[in-house]
Each structure stands twice: as structure tokens, then as C-alpha cells.
Design a protein around this motif. Structure first.
Motif, PDB file in Angstrom:
ATOM      1  N   GLU A   1       0.822  -1.053   0.169  1.00 29.63           N
ATOM      2  CA  GLU A   1       0.072   0.056  -0.130  1.00 29.63           C
ATOM      3  C   GLU A   1       0.727   1.177  -0.054  1.00 29.63           C
ATOM      4  N   GLN A   2       1.979   1.272   0.708  1.00 31.30           N
ATOM      5  CA  GLN A   2       2.854   2.371   0.836  1.00 31.30           C
ATOM      6  C   GLN A   2       3.383   2.698  -0.423  1.00 31.30           C
ATOM      7  N   LYS A   3       3.968   1.658  -1.407  1.00 30.90           N
ATOM      8  CA  LYS A   3       4.597   1.579  -2.661  1.00 30.90           C
ATOM      9  C   LYS A   3       3.597   2.361  -3.528  1.00 30.90           C
ATOM     10  N   SER A   4       2.546   1.701  -3.489  1.00 28.80           N
ATOM     11  CA  SER A   4       1.369   2.327  -4.488  1.00 28.80           C
ATOM     12  C   SER A   4       1.176   3.768  -4.059  1.00 28.80           C
ATOM     13  N   MET A   5       1.091   4.020  -2.872  1.00 24.78           N
ATOM     14  CA  MET A   5       0.698   5.559  -2.626  1.00 24.78           C
ATOM     15  C   MET A   5       1.928   6.597  -3.111  1.00 24.78           C
ATOM     16  N   LEU A   6       3.146   6.093  -2.798  1.00 31.72           N
ATOM     17  CA  LEU A   6       4.341   6.753  -3.245  1.00 31.72           C
ATOM     18  C   LEU A   6       4.291   6.912  -4.906  1.00 31.72           C
ATOM     19  N   ASP A   7       3.962   5.829  -5.409  1.00 34.48           N
ATOM     20  CA  ASP A   7       4.041   5.928  -6.764  1.00 34.48           C
ATOM     21  C   ASP A   7       2.866   6.731  -7.641  1.00 34.48           C
ATOM     22  N   ALA A   8       1.761   6.883  -6.680  1.00 33.44           N
ATOM     23  CA  ALA A   8       0.823   7.485  -7.323  1.00 33.44           C
ATOM     24  C   ALA A   8       0.821   9.155  -6.702  1.00 33.44           C
ATOM     25  N   LEU A   9       1.666   9.616  -6.352  1.00 27.93           N
ATOM     26  CA  LEU A   9       1.930  10.872  -5.641  1.00 27.93           C
ATOM     27  C   LEU A   9       1.779  11.851  -6.978  1.00 27.93           C
ATOM     28  N   ALA A  10       1.239  12.945  -6.993  1.00 24.32           N
ATOM     29  CA  ALA A  10       1.313  13.906  -8.141  1.00 24.32           C
ATOM     30  C   ALA A  10       1.255  15.380  -7.459  1.00 24.32           C
ATOM     31  N   LYS A  11       1.526  16.315  -8.284  1.00 23.36           N
ATOM     32  CA  LYS A  11       1.477  17.679  -7.935  1.00 23.36           C
ATOM     33  C   LYS A  11       0.179  18.115  -7.623  1.00 23.36           C
ATOM     34  N   GLY A  12       0.053  18.890  -6.185  1.00 25.60           N
ATOM     35  CA  GLY A  12      -1.145  19.236  -5.615  1.00 25.60           C
ATOM     36  C   GLY A  12      -1.608  18.253  -4.722  1.00 25.60           C
ATOM     37  N   ASP A  13      -1.080  17.098  -4.316  1.00 32.04           N
ATOM     38  CA  ASP A  13      -1.517  16.328  -3.210  1.00 32.04           C
ATOM     39  C   ASP A  13      -0.847  16.972  -1.864  1.00 32.04           C
ATOM     40  N   GLU A  14      -1.586  16.522  -0.801  1.00 35.16           N
ATOM     41  CA  GLU A  14      -1.336  16.973   0.515  1.00 35.16           C
ATOM     42  C   GLU A  14      -0.906  15.993   1.344  1.00 35.16           C
ATOM     43  N   VAL A  15       0.168  16.026   1.930  1.00 33.17           N
ATOM     44  CA  VAL A  15       0.963  14.836   2.432  1.00 33.17           C
ATOM     45  C   VAL A  15       1.575  15.102   3.873  1.00 33.17           C
ATOM     46  N   ILE A  16       1.963  14.226   4.597  1.00 35.73           N
ATOM     47  CA  ILE A  16       2.542  14.444   6.090  1.00 35.73           C
ATOM     48  C   ILE A  16       3.781  13.441   5.894  1.00 35.73           C
ATOM     49  N   THR A  17       5.107  14.009   6.257  1.00 41.97           N
ATOM     50  CA  THR A  17       6.253  13.295   6.152  1.00 41.97           C
ATOM     51  C   THR A  17       6.550  12.543   7.458  1.00 41.97           C
ATOM     52  N   ALA A  18       7.817  11.639   7.623  1.00 43.77           N
ATOM     53  CA  ALA A  18       7.720  11.035   8.664  1.00 43.77           C
ATOM     54  C   ALA A  18       7.996  11.939   9.824  1.00 43.77           C
ATOM     55  N   GLY A  19       8.708  13.104   9.537  1.00 39.20           N
ATOM     56  CA  GLY A  19       9.096  14.051  10.475  1.00 39.20           C
ATOM     57  C   GLY A  19       7.839  14.818  11.189  1.00 39.20           C
ATOM     58  N   GLY A  20       6.709  14.383  10.496  1.00 42.54           N
ATOM     59  CA  GLY A  20       5.400  15.276  11.025  1.00 42.54           C
ATOM     60  C   GLY A  20       5.226  16.471  10.157  1.00 42.54           C
ATOM     61  N   ILE A  21       5.801  16.809   9.289  1.00 44.55           N
ATOM     62  CA  ILE A  21       5.629  17.886   8.429  1.00 44.55           C
ATOM     63  C   ILE A  21       4.686  17.864   7.491  1.00 44.55           C
ATOM     64  N   ALA A  22       3.696  18.786   7.477  1.00 41.12           N
ATOM     65  CA  ALA A  22       2.504  18.704   6.532  1.00 41.12           C
ATOM     66  C   ALA A  22       2.379  19.686   5.495  1.00 41.12           C
ATOM     67  N   GLY A  23       2.351  19.332   4.082  1.00 36.32           N
ATOM     68  CA  GLY A  23       2.474  20.503   2.982  1.00 36.32           C
ATOM     69  C   GLY A  23       1.692  19.708   1.851  1.00 36.32           C
ATOM     70  N   LYS A  24       1.933  20.556   0.855  1.00 34.73           N
ATOM     71  CA  LYS A  24       1.292  20.553  -0.402  1.00 34.73           C
ATOM     72  C   LYS A  24       2.513  19.995  -1.454  1.00 34.73           C
ATOM     73  N   VAL A  25       2.332  19.096  -2.018  1.00 40.63           N
ATOM     74  CA  VAL A  25       3.479  18.579  -3.157  1.00 40.63           C
ATOM     75  C   VAL A  25       3.314  19.525  -4.454  1.00 40.63           C
ATOM     76  N   THR A  26       4.674  20.052  -4.801  1.00 38.39           N
ATOM     77  CA  THR A  26       4.723  20.864  -5.657  1.00 38.39           C
ATOM     78  C   THR A  26       5.533  20.294  -6.837  1.00 38.39           C
ATOM     79  N   LYS A  27       6.460  19.432  -6.639  1.00 45.05           N
ATOM     80  CA  LYS A  27       7.220  18.831  -7.695  1.00 45.05           C
ATOM     81  C   LYS A  27       7.577  17.441  -7.488  1.00 45.05           C
ATOM     82  N   VAL A  28       7.380  16.414  -8.159  1.00 49.65           N
ATOM     83  CA  VAL A  28       7.645  15.055  -7.913  1.00 49.65           C
ATOM     84  C   VAL A  28       8.747  14.561  -8.937  1.00 49.65           C
ATOM     85  N   SER A  29       9.984  13.880  -8.376  1.00 47.34           N
ATOM     86  CA  SER A  29      10.941  13.325  -9.055  1.00 47.34           C
ATOM     87  C   SER A  29      10.955  11.936  -8.715  1.00 47.34           C
ATOM     88  N   ASP A  30      11.754  11.162  -9.462  1.00 50.32           N
ATOM     89  CA  ASP A  30      12.038   9.720  -8.855  1.00 50.32           C
ATOM     90  C   ASP A  30      12.415   9.355  -7.571  1.00 50.32           C
TER      91      ASP A  30
END
Length: 107
Positions: free
Chosen positions: A48-77
């Protein structure tokens, strides 16, 4: 006066295939339970984690392992740029993203 009497071992009968299987049955049962309780759910979470990471796109709202919340602006490999505040972008490893939030959660 003898406190310890002589002990004599009983003659052990020939081990039958049924008795050897019965002696390994508890160990086999433990591994089966371990698989269904620990290993299988962990593999499901990783998938499930791998499929979620593969589906990340610009504009998605995420929380990081460090607890930082934000909006994705650019996705690379390997990296993701996350906007944590107006004009403040941080670059994190893709694997550090732990949760994908529903749209509109962050204002």
C-alpha cells in the motif's frame, strides 16, 4: 545409606513417521501463526505504501515521517518538493512521505 538409586533408561521404541511429524507439529503451527499475524500484514502495508508513493502527484497534500505537513509542488524519481508555507518549499526523499491527506485538508 544410598540417597540416589540407580536409574535405568527404558528401551526406546523405533521412531515411527507419525511420531516424528507430531513432534514438529507445534513448530510448524507457530510459523503458520507468525506468518498470518506478523508477516502477511506487514507485506500488505508495504504494498500500500509503495502504491501511494507511486501515485504521488503535484497538488497532493502529504505528511512526512518527521510530522511536516504540506502540499506537493514537484515529484521526481527519488525526491519530492513540498510547500510547507507560502513560498517555502522543502525537498524530501519520496520514502519520507508517510500519509496522503484528502484534498482540502490543509488551508
Amino acid at each position: 545409606m544410598v540417597f540416589i538409586s540407580n536409574a535405568y533408561a527404558q528401551a526406546a521404541g523405533a521412531a515411527s513417521p507419525e511420531s516424528s511429524l507430531m513432534s514438529f507439529l507445534p513448530i510448524i503451527l507457530m510459523f503458520v501463526v507468525l506468518y498470518f499475524v506478523m508477516i502477511r500484514p506487514q507485506m500488505k502495508r508495504q504494498k500500500e505504501q509503495k502504491s501511494m508513493l507511486d501515485a504521488l502527484a503535484k497538488g497532493d497534500e502529504v505528511i512526512t515521517a518527521g510530522g511536516i505537513a504540506g502540499k506537493v509542488t514537484k515529484v521526481s524519481d527519488a525526491f519530492v518538493s513540498v510547500e510547507v508555507s507560502n513560498g517555502v518549499d522543502i525537498q524530501i526523499q519520496k520514502s519520507a512521505v508517510t500519509t496522503l491527506l484528502p484534498k482540502g485538508t490543509l488551508k
